[in-house]
Design a protein around this motif. Sequence first.
Motif, PDB file in Angstrom:
ATOM      1  N   ASP A   1       0.855  -1.187   0.000  1.00 44.62           N
ATOM      2  CA  ASP A   1       0.000   0.000   0.000  1.00 44.62           C
ATOM      3  C   ASP A   1       0.892   1.239   0.000  1.00 44.62           C
ATOM      4  O   ASP A   1       2.119   1.142   0.116  1.00 44.62           O
ATOM      5  CB  ASP A   1      -0.914  -0.010   1.235  1.00 44.62           C
ATOM      6  CG  ASP A   1      -2.163   0.845   1.052  1.00 44.62           C
ATOM      7  OD1 ASP A   1      -2.273   1.539   0.009  1.00 44.62           O
ATOM      8  OD2 ASP A   1      -3.022   0.817   1.949  1.00 44.62           O
TER       9      ASP A   1
ATOM     10  N   ASN B   1      -7.260   8.430  -5.229  1.00 42.43           N
ATOM     11  CA  ASN B   1      -7.652   7.641  -4.055  1.00 42.43           C
ATOM     12  C   ASN B   1      -7.396   8.409  -2.758  1.00 42.43           C
ATOM     13  O   ASN B   1      -8.150   8.268  -1.791  1.00 42.43           O
ATOM     14  CB  ASN B   1      -6.901   6.313  -4.027  1.00 42.43           C
ATOM     15  CG  ASN B   1      -7.394   5.347  -5.092  1.00 42.43           C
ATOM     16  OD1 ASN B   1      -8.539   5.441  -5.534  1.00 42.43           O
ATOM     17  ND2 ASN B   1      -6.546   4.419  -5.502  1.00 42.43           N
ATOM     18  N   LYS B   2      -6.335   9.213  -2.749  1.00 39.02           N
ATOM     19  CA  LYS B   2      -6.041  10.024  -1.563  1.00 39.02           C
ATOM     20  C   LYS B   2      -7.184  10.986  -1.280  1.00 39.02           C
ATOM     21  O   LYS B   2      -7.621  11.130  -0.128  1.00 39.02           O
ATOM     22  CB  LYS B   2      -4.738  10.790  -1.784  1.00 39.02           C
ATOM     23  CG  LYS B   2      -4.327  11.696  -0.630  1.00 39.02           C
ATOM     24  CD  LYS B   2      -2.997  12.380  -0.935  1.00 39.02           C
ATOM     25  CE  LYS B   2      -2.568  13.302   0.202  1.00 39.02           C
ATOM     26  NZ  LYS B   2      -1.245  13.920  -0.039  1.00 39.02           N
TER      27      LYS B   2
ATOM     28  N   ALA C   1     -18.684   6.034   1.388  1.00 40.69           N
ATOM     29  CA  ALA C   1     -17.746   5.691   0.319  1.00 40.69           C
ATOM     30  C   ALA C   1     -18.438   5.591  -1.038  1.00 40.69           C
ATOM     31  O   ALA C   1     -17.904   6.053  -2.062  1.00 40.69           O
ATOM     32  CB  ALA C   1     -17.030   4.385   0.656  1.00 40.69           C
TER      33      ALA C   1
ATOM     34  N   VAL D   1     -13.864  10.262   2.893  1.00 40.40           N
ATOM     35  CA  VAL D   1     -14.530   9.224   3.689  1.00 40.40           C
ATOM     36  C   VAL D   1     -14.044   9.255   5.128  1.00 40.40           C
ATOM     37  O   VAL D   1     -14.838   9.309   6.082  1.00 40.40           O
ATOM     38  CB  VAL D   1     -14.287   7.832   3.066  1.00 40.40           C
ATOM     39  CG1 VAL D   1     -14.829   6.730   3.984  1.00 40.40           C
ATOM     40  CG2 VAL D   1     -14.933   7.740   1.691  1.00 40.40           C
ATOM     41  N   ARG D   2     -12.723   9.238   5.305  1.00 45.64           N
ATOM     42  CA  ARG D   2     -12.143   9.091   6.648  1.00 45.64           C
ATOM     43  C   ARG D   2     -12.258  10.359   7.487  1.00 45.64           C
ATOM     44  O   ARG D   2     -12.601  10.301   8.668  1.00 45.64           O
ATOM     45  CB  ARG D   2     -10.666   8.686   6.505  1.00 45.64           C
ATOM     46  CG  ARG D   2      -9.957   8.374   7.810  1.00 45.64           C
ATOM     47  CD  ARG D   2      -8.583   7.782   7.526  1.00 45.64           C
ATOM     48  NE  ARG D   2      -7.773   8.661   6.683  1.00 45.64           N
ATOM     49  CZ  ARG D   2      -7.001   9.633   7.168  1.00 45.64           C
ATOM     50  NH1 ARG D   2      -6.938   9.840   8.470  1.00 45.64           N
ATOM     51  NH2 ARG D   2      -6.286  10.380   6.356  1.00 45.64           N
TER      52      ARG D   2
ATOM     53  N   LYS E   1     -10.355  10.688  -2.290  1.00 43.17           N
ATOM     54  CA  LYS E   1     -11.535   9.899  -1.893  1.00 43.17           C
ATOM     55  C   LYS E   1     -11.421   9.435  -0.440  1.00 43.17           C
ATOM     56  O   LYS E   1     -12.383   9.537   0.337  1.00 43.17           O
ATOM     57  CB  LYS E   1     -11.685   8.688  -2.810  1.00 43.17           C
ATOM     58  CG  LYS E   1     -12.160   9.005  -4.217  1.00 43.17           C
ATOM     59  CD  LYS E   1     -12.302   7.705  -5.007  1.00 43.17           C
ATOM     60  CE  LYS E   1     -12.828   7.944  -6.407  1.00 43.17           C
ATOM     61  NZ  LYS E   1     -12.977   6.671  -7.163  1.00 43.17           N
ATOM     62  N   ASN E   2     -10.271   8.897  -0.077  1.00 43.16           N
ATOM     63  CA  ASN E   2     -10.087   8.370   1.268  1.00 43.16           C
ATOM     64  C   ASN E   2     -10.219   9.463   2.329  1.00 43.16           C
ATOM     65  O   ASN E   2     -10.784   9.230   3.414  1.00 43.16           O
ATOM     66  CB  ASN E   2      -8.724   7.693   1.396  1.00 43.16           C
ATOM     67  CG  ASN E   2      -8.640   6.406   0.589  1.00 43.16           C
ATOM     68  OD1 ASN E   2      -9.660   5.794   0.286  1.00 43.16           O
ATOM     69  ND2 ASN E   2      -7.436   5.993   0.231  1.00 43.16           N
ATOM     70  N   ASN E   3      -9.709  10.658   2.029  1.00 43.67           N
ATOM     71  CA  ASN E   3      -9.846  11.757   2.984  1.00 43.67           C
ATOM     72  C   ASN E   3     -11.302  12.178   3.143  1.00 43.67           C
ATOM     73  O   ASN E   3     -11.742  12.503   4.247  1.00 43.67           O
ATOM     74  CB  ASN E   3      -8.993  12.953   2.548  1.00 43.67           C
ATOM     75  CG  ASN E   3      -7.533  12.799   2.933  1.00 43.67           C
ATOM     76  OD1 ASN E   3      -7.210  12.098   3.889  1.00 43.67           O
ATOM     77  ND2 ASN E   3      -6.642  13.434   2.203  1.00 43.67           N
TER      78      ASN E   3
END
Length: 475
Positions: A13, A96-97, A110, A103-104, A99-101
């Motif tokens: 990852d 993806n960075k 998501a 969500v997180r 998107k992940n931020n």
Amino acid sequence: MNKNDIITLKIEDMGIDGEGIGKIDGMTFFVKDAVIGDEIEARITKLKKNYGYARVEQILKSSEFRTEPKCELHRRCGGCQIQAMDYAKQLEFKENKVKNNLVRLGGFDADFVDSVTEPIVGMEEPYRYRNKAQFPIGKDKDGNIIAGFYASRTHSIIPVKDCMLGVAENREILDAILSYMRECHIEPYDETTGRGLVRHALIRYGFTTKEIMVCLVVNGRKLPAQNVLVEKLQVISGMTSISININQKNTNVILGEQTEAIWGQSYITDYIHLRDCTNFERTGKAISYHISPQSFYQVNPEQTEKLYSLALEYAGLTGKESVWDLYCGIGTISLFLAGKAGHVYGVEIVPQAIADAKDNAKRNGFSNTEFFVGKAEEVLPEFYAEHKNEKTDMLHPDVIVVDPPRKGCDEKCLETILLMKPERIVYVSCDSATLARDLKVLAEGGYEVKRVRAVDQFAHTTHVECVTLLQRKDI
């Protein structure tokens, strides 16, 4: 396991700062310069309770996403964290960075994030794209004067004259500056003692006009034998502006408040060729900007056109709207908005930037703009408090555009935006973590995220720009 042990890892990852992530015996390790898919031997540099840090000792099997960087200093320099990764994979990592931020950190679902996120906008040629470079000046261990960039997480200068992200002209300019310093016995600034004169060399380049600006940041009020420097620089093709910036403070901030031109103009001119703009439709000309040493101006001209095109598209202007442009800089976004809006109001904390914004509006023939000096978190709330009982398009704009620094929008600024209730908010962000935090506040305040798109403004680094459209839920 102990510090300095050699371990074998499969990198499965990537972390948010571009480091590879691998696991062994239940421990997660973060490894700088490792690419997802690599199989490596790594030396442990730091151990925590459940995770640790390591550095690459040997690549046992290269990842299919590993590529040969153009810069041989990419591992030592702090600038290009992911240059060894295939560019298509870089774009995937950055999308993806974001998107992940969301969500997180933003708390968004998501599946919802996937539904509103559009494909990242990449570059055709991800090298030689920067129109600005700031080179610290110092000495190496042998006492030679050098220019370059700081090694990662240090203030140790790695000699670099020709950064592959910057323009090729930087090398000739730095050669001239270092030659002048040696000939005239000009000492570089020493952070530990506070002595020495030259701190940084700031270089700006107009990609359309080919105009060049050089500004030396100095720990003093004047530059000795400045005519020698001018003679060396003025012969370089495109040289337009030579200045000094005075910074006598013990600070990591590069520029001081006072700049003095010592040859040529105090600015360079450049254009942004945004075709979806009334000014272009009317005159066939792109919008021109005067750029001074202290101006905020996007560093990647090719991607800036794409970024601002998205912002303009998301704003959905028809020619009648009132728009606030917060953190407006020299009016780069403001003037594109003005071409399709009824009136645009810009706010920026730097007085010189506002002076440039007014000048840029006048030169490009825009009479429907107004600019205010101050912090957005102060100007906007003060204006709202003073006029909240009035019916004015300034108080209740159709669109608010924000393009804040990495720290994101101030809490007071967000509160006032919610009170003003614009139909749409366009958020231009250079840090998807603070973007996610601010979108959460705006969503809880009655707005729905409609569109999100990342733009690769900083190829080979972990940074990514992003444009987001929010719409008021009751519309």
